[in-house]
Design an enzyme around this catalytic site. Structure first.
Site, PDB file in Angstrom:
ATOM      1  N   GLU A 250       0.879  -1.178   0.000  1.00 47.93           N
ATOM      2  CA  GLU A 250       0.000   0.000   0.000  1.00 47.93           C
ATOM      3  C   GLU A 250       0.909   1.219   0.000  1.00 47.93           C
ATOM      4  O   GLU A 250       1.631   1.444   0.962  1.00 47.93           O
ATOM      5  CB  GLU A 250      -0.878   0.026   1.264  1.00 47.93           C
ATOM      6  CG  GLU A 250      -2.063  -0.896   1.240  1.00 47.93           C
ATOM      7  CD  GLU A 250      -2.998  -0.617   0.087  1.00 47.93           C
ATOM      8  OE1 GLU A 250      -3.019   0.530  -0.422  1.00 47.93           O
ATOM      9  OE2 GLU A 250      -3.682  -1.554  -0.332  1.00 47.93           O
ATOM     10  N   CYS A 284      -2.222   8.544   3.174  1.00 46.73           N
ATOM     11  CA  CYS A 284      -2.145   8.108   1.762  1.00 46.73           C
ATOM     12  C   CYS A 284      -3.395   8.569   1.038  1.00 46.73           C
ATOM     13  O   CYS A 284      -3.385   8.755  -0.162  1.00 46.73           O
ATOM     14  CB  CYS A 284      -2.084   6.605   1.606  1.00 46.73           C
ATOM     15  SG  CYS A 284      -1.282   5.758   2.895  1.00 46.73           S
TER      16      CYS A 284
END
Ligand code: UN1
Length: 495
Positions: A250, A284
């Site tokens: 990720e 993120c």
């Protein structure tokens, strides 16, 4: 004297073989030393792997619902200790208390979901093509999982990885970011208090270059899960590719909110402020691009400017703080570099663009919420992940233009569209090239029981959270039982 913390290896709290430690300081006040944490090396990882191999024997032989009972108790203990952990997290990484409380809540949600999933680790039974033959699949644990986690969600992200890994019957080695070792320590204490056999969990503190690298490169760690930068993810990917390891990545994001002319602008304004400046932009999923349709552009930028300038910086522990500090000096240096790049590229600085000043900000890594207007789709401000409170505004004409701009970055985590037109909402869900699309909500706020992840260089095809991650942490085994009493040849005797 500050406290000196240890790794957790082979069932006990252990000093690092390196004898070296890293200082952990409060980013809102760097005179506040939280503690000294191990700067571990390959020998510590080796010891962790030896213990985790024993842990795997114990845990993989434990019935899945019994594993679930431990995870349920983990959830209960997280509930009991939520406020204390949230305060420790804010002290350690800076974001405001409401957000660290949310971060713990994400861990609680993940624990209860994982606990219930242990009674649902479904395989499949399907008809065989042959008579008197049974065909089925079931899911098996894999082995030792090496988990490497970032600073920005010190509770949620380790639990996203760890609880599904444990539910599936694996043992775990956690290497948390060296910026949030205290939260990881509190989490491991809870796992032990909940009754997890101690060999099943190892906590090895240290830096990515040393402890993280040794973990990824260890031949007896078949599964690696990493959340962090795309550059580090590439390096890990090369190693795991060469060693045939299962890897979940990720990584970065350059997430956009698109505001159409017909949008509810009050709603959009709240969403943009929360998406761009929540967690000081260090998610993120943070909103780092704002695409405004031509007609509402000027009006919206003016409102945004006023609202951003009104945001109050401070310690995340203070009740009136809207935005906490960045995690460390290097993070603030990076933000300052990008502000310089924005100016040089001719973008218009609308708000911020400077450090937070005043006595209560003098000892931390504070930076004002920053907005650039007049950014073009190909500018570095619009393409590169900054991981700080910097929002780039891009003007567009049509919905098609917005889709094109949204999709023209190398990342693909989340996106958002503000509109009152249901047709456009559905078109956006289809055409925005991201792992997650929000309608009339900002780019942050994923829930623990849905799959989380992105396309393109944000990830490598796996998802965390929800039901999908359980496939990552388990191996499918297929079994055939022929009870016909004779040889039946597949693909031959049935035709
Ligand atoms: C991250 O930034 O790495 O959706 C995770 C969100 C949070 C998780 C963010 N629930 O913003």
């Amino acid at each position: 004297m500050s406290k000196t913390y240890k790794n957790f290896i082979a069932g006990r709290w252990t000093a690092p073989a390196t004898g070296k430690y890293l200082e952990n300081r409060n980013p809102a006040d760097i005179s506040d030393l939280i503690g000294r944490f191990p700067d571990s090396g390959p020998r510590d990882i080796e010891a962790a792997v030896v213990s985790a191999a024993k842990g795997f024997q114990i845990w993989s032989a434990t019935p899945a619902p019994a594993r679930g009972d431990v995870l349920r108790r983990v959830g209960d203990l997280l509930v009991d200790r939520k406020d204390d952990i949230a305060r420790a997290m804010t002290r350690e990484m800076g974001k405001v208390l409401a957000e660290t409380g949310g971060d713990v809540q994400e861990g609680i949600d993940t624990a209860y979901y994982a606990a219930s999933e242990t009674r649902r680790l479904f395989g499949n039974t399907v008809p065989s093509e042959l008579r008197s033959k049974w065909a089925m699949s079931y899911r098996r644990p894999i082995g030792i999982c090496g988990l490497i986690t970032p600073f920005n969600f010190p509770m949620a992200i380790p639990t996203w990885k760890m609880f599904p890994a444990l539910a599936c019957g694996n043992s775990v080695i956690l290497k948390p970011s060296e910026d949030v070792p205290h939260t990881a320590t509190l989490l491991v204490e809870i796992l032990l208090d909940a009754g997890l056999p101690p060999e099943v969990i190892q906590l090895v503190h240290g830096r990515g270059q040393t402890a993280g690298r040794a973990l990824v490169e260890h031949p007896t760690v078949p599964v690696v899960s990493f959340t962090g930068s795309t550059a580090t993810g590439s390096t890990i990917g090369e190693t795991c590719g060469r060693m045939h390891k299962r890897l979940s990545l990720e990584m970065g994001g350059k997430n956009a909110i698109v505001v159409m002319d017909d949008a509810d602008l009050d709603l959009a304004l709240d969403g943009v402020l929360w998406g761009a400046f929540g967690t000081t932009g260090q998610r993120c999923t943070a909103t780092s691009r704002l695409l405004l349709q031509r007609r509402i552009h000027d009006k919206f930028v003016a409102r945004l400017e006023e609202a951003a300038n009104g945001m109050r910086l401070g310690s995340g522990l203070a009740k009136d703080t809207d935005v906490g500090p960045l995690i460390h000096q290097a993070a603030r240096d990076k933000v300052e570099r990008y502000v310089q790049i924005g100016k040089e590229d001719g973008a218009e600085l609308v708000a911020g663009g400077r450090r937070g000043t005043g006595t209560r900000l003098s000892k931390g890594w504070f930076y004002r919420p920053t907005i650039f207007a007049g950014v073009r789709g190909n500018d570095r401000l619009a393409q590169e992940e900054i991981f700080g409170p910097v929002l780039s505004v891009i003007r567009f004409n049509s919905f098609d233009d917005a889709v094109r701009i949204n999709n023209s970055v190398r990342y693909g985590l989340s996106s958002s569209l503000y509109t009152q037109d249901v047709h456009l909402a559905f078109r956006a869900m289809q055409r925005l090239d991201n792992g997650i699309t929000y309608v009339n909500a900002p780019t942050i706020g994923a829930e623990a029981h849905l799959p989380f992840g992105g396309v393109k260089q944000t990830g490598n095809g796996h998802r965390e959270g929800g039901w999908e991650v359980y496939h990552f942490y388990s191996e499918t085994k297929v079994c055939y039982v022929d009870y016909s009493g004779m040889l039946q040849r597949a693909q031959i005797d049935n035709y």
